[in-house]
Design a protein around this motif. Structure first.
Motif, mmCIF file in Angstrom:
data_model
loop_
_atom_site.group_PDB
_atom_site.id
_atom_site.type_symbol
_atom_site.label_atom_id
_atom_site.label_comp_id
_atom_site.label_asym_id
_atom_site.label_seq_id
_atom_site.Cartn_x
_atom_site.Cartn_y
_atom_site.Cartn_z
ATOM 1 N N ILE A 147 13.427 4.224 -28.561
ATOM 2 C CA ILE A 147 13.247 5.684 -28.534
ATOM 3 C C ILE A 147 12.130 6.112 -27.568
ATOM 4 C CG2 ILE A 147 12.565 7.683 -29.911
ATOM 5 C CD1 ILE A 147 14.148 6.427 -32.238
ATOM 6 N N PRO A 148 10.915 5.535 -27.650
ATOM 7 C CA PRO A 148 9.881 5.945 -26.684
ATOM 8 C C PRO A 148 10.273 5.638 -25.239
ATOM 9 C CG PRO A 148 8.914 4.723 -28.511
ATOM 10 C CD PRO A 148 10.382 4.565 -28.623
ATOM 11 N N ALA A 149 10.947 4.505 -25.023
ATOM 12 C CA ALA A 149 11.357 4.145 -23.666
ATOM 13 C C ALA A 149 12.367 5.150 -23.116
ATOM 14 C CB ALA A 149 11.943 2.734 -23.644
ATOM 15 N N ALA A 150 13.318 5.551 -23.954
ATOM 16 C CA ALA A 150 14.343 6.510 -23.511
ATOM 17 C C ALA A 150 13.731 7.876 -23.224
ATOM 18 C CB ALA A 150 15.436 6.630 -24.578
ATOM 19 N N VAL A 151 12.846 8.331 -24.102
ATOM 20 C CA VAL A 151 12.204 9.637 -23.906
ATOM 21 C C VAL A 151 11.355 9.623 -22.638
ATOM 22 C CG1 VAL A 151 10.507 11.233 -24.851
ATOM 23 C CG2 VAL A 151 12.230 10.244 -26.349
ATOM 24 N N ALA A 152 10.563 8.558 -22.467
ATOM 25 C CA ALA A 152 9.692 8.466 -21.292
ATOM 26 C C ALA A 152 10.513 8.403 -20.006
ATOM 27 C CB ALA A 152 8.791 7.236 -21.394
ATOM 28 N N ALA A 153 11.592 7.609 -20.004
ATOM 29 C CA ALA A 153 12.425 7.497 -18.806
ATOM 30 C C ALA A 153 13.016 8.851 -18.434
ATOM 31 C CB ALA A 153 13.540 6.475 -19.039
ATOM 32 N N SER A 154 13.442 9.618 -19.426
ATOM 33 C CA SER A 154 14.027 10.930 -19.161
ATOM 34 C C SER A 154 12.991 11.902 -18.604
ATOM 35 C CB SER A 154 14.635 11.487 -20.447
ATOM 36 O OG SER A 154 15.189 12.764 -20.239
ATOM 37 N N LEU A 155 11.814 11.941 -19.207
ATOM 38 C CA LEU A 155 10.765 12.855 -18.753
ATOM 39 C C LEU A 155 10.262 12.482 -17.358
ATOM 40 C CD1 LEU A 155 8.684 13.271 -22.041
ATOM 41 C CD2 LEU A 155 10.299 14.894 -21.030
ATOM 42 N N LEU A 156 10.095 11.202 -17.121
ATOM 43 C CA LEU A 156 9.618 10.758 -15.810
ATOM 44 C C LEU A 156 10.666 11.022 -14.733
ATOM 45 C CD1 LEU A 156 7.924 7.389 -16.842
ATOM 46 C CD2 LEU A 156 6.772 9.504 -16.174
ATOM 47 N N ALA A 157 11.942 10.805 -15.073
ATOM 48 C CA ALA A 157 13.019 11.075 -14.113
ATOM 49 C C ALA A 157 13.067 12.559 -13.753
ATOM 50 C CB ALA A 157 14.358 10.617 -14.682
ATOM 51 N N ALA A 158 12.831 13.426 -14.745
ATOM 52 C CA ALA A 158 12.817 14.865 -14.472
ATOM 53 C C ALA A 158 11.669 15.231 -13.534
ATOM 54 C CB ALA A 158 12.684 15.635 -15.782
ATOM 55 N N ARG A 159 10.532 14.587 -13.709
ATOM 56 C CA ARG A 159 9.382 14.849 -12.833
ATOM 57 C C ARG A 159 9.675 14.374 -11.409
ATOM 58 N NH1 ARG A 159 4.611 16.664 -14.207
ATOM 59 N NH2 ARG A 159 2.792 16.362 -12.854
ATOM 60 N N ILE A 160 10.340 13.234 -11.290
ATOM 61 C CA ILE A 160 10.707 12.709 -9.973
ATOM 62 C C ILE A 160 11.690 13.650 -9.281
ATOM 63 C CG2 ILE A 160 11.951 10.842 -8.807
ATOM 64 C CD1 ILE A 160 10.774 8.956 -10.966
#
Length: 207
Positions: free
Chosen positions: A171-184
């Motif tokens: 769960i933390p990995a999925a949330v972080a990947a999504s948020l970081l991808a949005a920032r990118i």
């Protein structure tokens, strides 16, 4: 502390693997958060530099972006230097595309690893649960009906532990990947917007 160690031992090798994945995930999240924190910064500075460029002060516009920390600042500053040096047309566009792709690749580095951890952690947890259930029912079969309910419940509890651990990692990995991808993605849009405005301003100085 002893209870945590007992849980890790009870979960077997699957829990150990998930623990390693959790440490890797947290490390990647921290590293990428630090790296990507400034990538959307400098919008006001770029707007001011563009106005300076339009006024004819090309050196001043370049200098204003030299201290920029975002990919859009770096790519725009290069575009200004290249245009001042006389580079234009397809050659300039190709080089700007290359630099933009390099910036994007740098920002995306290790994001795939987070996505992979988010994908495989629940599967590993499920695998641990299935193996644990198989073991529990094997013990029940070997006991030929002599096993009590508490023994069976204890085995099932240990098996389900791996599923919970897998979800806690994923769960933390999925949330972080999504948020970081949005920032990118936001940073990539800033690069495209800044360069597009610069090219338009160079072709139409009065706009």
């Amino acid at each position: 502390m002893t209870g945590t160690l007992d849980m890790l031992v009870s979960g077997g090798p699957i829990i150990a693997v998930l623990l390693v994945l959790s440490l890797v995930s947290l490390t990647v999240i921290v590293v990428k958060a630090i790296q990507l924190w400034p990538v959307t910064s400098g919008k006001a500075a770029r707007a001011a530099a563009l106005e300076t460029w339009k006024s004819g002060d090309r050196h001043g516009a370049q200098k204003a972006l030299e201290a920029g920390k975002s990919p859009a600042d770096r790519v725009t500053a290069y575009a200004m230097r290249a245009m001042t040096a006389g580079l234009k047309g397809a050659a300039l566009e190709a080089e700007l595309t290359r630099r933009g792709n390099e910036e994007l690749a740098s920002m995306n580095r290790m994001i795939r690893l987070l996505e992979l951890i988010a994908m495989i952690s629940p599967l590993l947890g499920l695998l641990g649960t299935v193996l644990g259930m198989i073991q529990s029912f094997q013990e029940l079969a070997l006991a030929e009906g002599a096993a009590n309910a508490s023994l069976l419940a204890g085995g099932i509890w240990q098996a389900l532990l791996t599923t919970a651990a897998g979800l806690l990692v994923a769960i933390p990995a999925a949330v972080a990947a999504s948020l970081l991808a949005a920032r990118i993605e936001n940073a990539a849009q800033n690069i495209e917007s800044a360069v597009g405005q610069l090219m338009l301003a160079d072709q139409n100085p009065n706009l």
